[in-house]
Design a protein around this motif. Sequence first.
Motif, mmCIF file in Angstrom:
data_model
loop_
_atom_site.group_PDB
_atom_site.id
_atom_site.type_symbol
_atom_site.label_atom_id
_atom_site.label_comp_id
_atom_site.label_asym_id
_atom_site.label_seq_id
_atom_site.Cartn_x
_atom_site.Cartn_y
_atom_site.Cartn_z
ATOM 1 N N ILE A 1 -82.160 -23.017 49.052
ATOM 2 C CA ILE A 1 -83.173 -23.685 48.326
ATOM 3 C C ILE A 1 -82.900 -23.598 46.925
ATOM 4 O O ILE A 1 -82.972 -24.703 46.241
ATOM 5 N N ALA A 2 -82.837 -22.364 46.269
ATOM 6 C CA ALA A 2 -82.459 -22.225 44.965
ATOM 7 C C ALA A 2 -81.145 -22.961 44.497
ATOM 8 O O ALA A 2 -81.101 -23.452 43.256
ATOM 9 N N ALA A 3 -80.245 -22.856 45.242
ATOM 10 C CA ALA A 3 -78.898 -23.370 44.816
ATOM 11 C C ALA A 3 -79.026 -24.863 45.073
ATOM 12 O O ALA A 3 -78.423 -25.546 44.062
ATOM 13 N N ALA A 4 -79.613 -25.560 45.927
ATOM 14 C CA ALA A 4 -79.766 -26.895 46.214
ATOM 15 C C ALA A 4 -80.801 -27.492 45.139
ATOM 16 O O ALA A 4 -80.561 -28.763 44.851
ATOM 17 N N ALA A 5 -81.838 -26.894 44.888
ATOM 18 C CA ALA A 5 -83.023 -27.633 44.074
ATOM 19 C C ALA A 5 -83.079 -26.677 42.772
ATOM 20 O O ALA A 5 -82.310 -26.745 41.919
ATOM 21 N N ASN A 6 -84.062 -25.813 42.849
ATOM 22 C CA ASN A 6 -84.172 -24.854 41.846
ATOM 23 C C ASN A 6 -84.840 -23.741 42.245
ATOM 24 O O ASN A 6 -85.511 -23.763 43.474
ATOM 25 N N GLY A 7 -85.327 -22.796 41.555
ATOM 26 C CA GLY A 7 -86.076 -21.576 41.991
ATOM 27 C C GLY A 7 -87.411 -21.826 41.966
ATOM 28 O O GLY A 7 -88.078 -21.348 42.990
ATOM 29 N N ALA A 8 -87.901 -23.018 41.581
ATOM 30 C CA ALA A 8 -89.467 -23.495 41.763
ATOM 31 C C ALA A 8 -89.605 -23.948 43.054
ATOM 32 O O ALA A 8 -90.646 -23.476 43.623
ATOM 33 N N TRP A 9 -88.588 -24.503 43.934
ATOM 34 C CA TRP A 9 -88.698 -24.876 44.921
ATOM 35 C C TRP A 9 -88.723 -23.865 46.057
ATOM 36 O O TRP A 9 -89.406 -23.771 47.211
ATOM 37 N N ALA A 10 -87.874 -22.701 45.776
ATOM 38 C CA ALA A 10 -87.875 -21.593 46.544
ATOM 39 C C ALA A 10 -89.215 -20.977 46.620
ATOM 40 O O ALA A 10 -89.794 -20.329 47.615
ATOM 41 N N VAL A 11 -89.918 -20.778 45.507
ATOM 42 C CA VAL A 11 -91.210 -20.049 45.307
ATOM 43 C C VAL A 11 -92.374 -21.080 46.023
ATOM 44 O O VAL A 11 -93.127 -20.378 46.681
ATOM 45 N N ALA A 12 -92.045 -22.379 45.889
ATOM 46 C CA ALA A 12 -93.222 -23.275 46.618
ATOM 47 C C ALA A 12 -93.037 -23.226 48.216
ATOM 48 O O ALA A 12 -94.124 -23.130 48.895
ATOM 49 N N ALA A 13 -91.749 -22.876 48.748
ATOM 50 C CA ALA A 13 -91.465 -22.649 50.043
ATOM 51 C C ALA A 13 -92.209 -21.269 50.562
ATOM 52 O O ALA A 13 -92.512 -21.106 51.662
ATOM 53 N N ASP A 14 -91.969 -20.141 49.696
ATOM 54 C CA ASP A 14 -92.519 -19.065 49.671
ATOM 55 C C ASP A 14 -94.022 -18.913 49.873
ATOM 56 O O ASP A 14 -94.640 -18.422 50.751
ATOM 57 N N ALA A 15 -94.711 -19.867 49.324
ATOM 58 C CA ALA A 15 -96.207 -19.922 49.100
ATOM 59 C C ALA A 15 -96.442 -20.649 50.219
ATOM 60 O O ALA A 15 -97.653 -20.542 50.864
ATOM 61 N N LEU A 16 -95.866 -21.711 50.716
ATOM 62 C CA LEU A 16 -96.006 -22.408 51.906
ATOM 63 C C LEU A 16 -96.151 -21.413 53.128
ATOM 64 O O LEU A 16 -96.995 -21.596 53.917
ATOM 65 N N SER A 17 -95.041 -20.557 53.186
ATOM 66 C CA SER A 17 -95.164 -19.513 54.245
ATOM 67 C C SER A 17 -96.267 -18.518 54.301
ATOM 68 O O SER A 17 -96.763 -18.290 55.304
ATOM 69 N N PHE A 18 -96.724 -18.281 53.151
ATOM 70 C CA PHE A 18 -98.268 -17.385 53.040
ATOM 71 C C PHE A 18 -99.188 -18.373 53.436
ATOM 72 O O PHE A 18 -100.082 -17.890 54.297
ATOM 73 N N LEU A 19 -99.431 -19.529 53.461
ATOM 74 C CA LEU A 19 -100.262 -20.460 53.751
ATOM 75 C C LEU A 19 -100.482 -20.668 55.331
ATOM 76 O O LEU A 19 -101.349 -20.480 55.895
ATOM 77 N N ILE A 20 -99.126 -20.750 55.746
ATOM 78 C CA ILE A 20 -98.963 -20.479 57.431
ATOM 79 C C ILE A 20 -99.496 -19.455 57.930
ATOM 80 O O ILE A 20 -99.934 -19.365 58.808
ATOM 81 N N ALA A 21 -99.201 -18.178 57.190
ATOM 82 C CA ALA A 21 -99.485 -16.932 57.740
ATOM 83 C C ALA A 21 -100.749 -16.921 57.545
ATOM 84 O O ALA A 21 -101.573 -16.603 58.644
ATOM 85 N N ALA A 22 -101.495 -17.251 56.560
ATOM 86 C CA ALA A 22 -103.110 -17.304 56.388
ATOM 87 C C ALA A 22 -103.823 -18.042 57.683
ATOM 88 O O ALA A 22 -104.694 -17.611 58.153
ATOM 89 N N ALA A 23 -103.185 -19.182 58.093
ATOM 90 C CA ALA A 23 -103.737 -20.207 59.103
ATOM 91 C C ALA A 23 -103.618 -19.494 60.283
ATOM 92 O O ALA A 23 -104.563 -19.452 61.154
ATOM 93 N N PHE A 24 -102.596 -18.590 60.665
ATOM 94 C CA PHE A 24 -102.273 -17.903 61.850
ATOM 95 C C PHE A 24 -103.329 -16.804 61.833
ATOM 96 O O PHE A 24 -103.871 -16.528 63.006
#
Length: 119
Positions: free
Chosen positions: A26-49
């Motif tokens: 993700i960082a190579a294809a887009a930039n580091g901000a998208w990698a951090v956004a994907a990480d944040a999304l994974s935390f939201l998914i974990a919180a939902a579970f």
Amino acid sequence: MQRANSALSLSRNAVRIAGPALAGLIAAAANGAWAVAADALSFLIAAAFLSRLPRSARVSGARGSLRPDLRTGWREFRSTRWVWTMALSYFVINLANVGPWQVLGPALTAGRSGGAAWG
């Protein structure tokens, strides 16, 4: 219990391998901000579970104040030699290895070959 521990261990090890690889892509294809956004999304998914788990009842006899618990915990931590020696060794390892790896590594790579090479 054995099957649950096995499934937990399998998923934990798979994420340890796939997570950094996916973040690097993700960082190579887009930039580091998208990698951090994907990480944040994974935390939201974990919180939902986690929100779907039943709430446990309060442990009987539990104290209501944080300060006595901290004092008791600190006393126990200091009285168990192998615990504080391991904590001290992890402190030294993180100071000498992880800090430079995560701070100096990206800075040096950005100046030489770019962020995609570090990812």
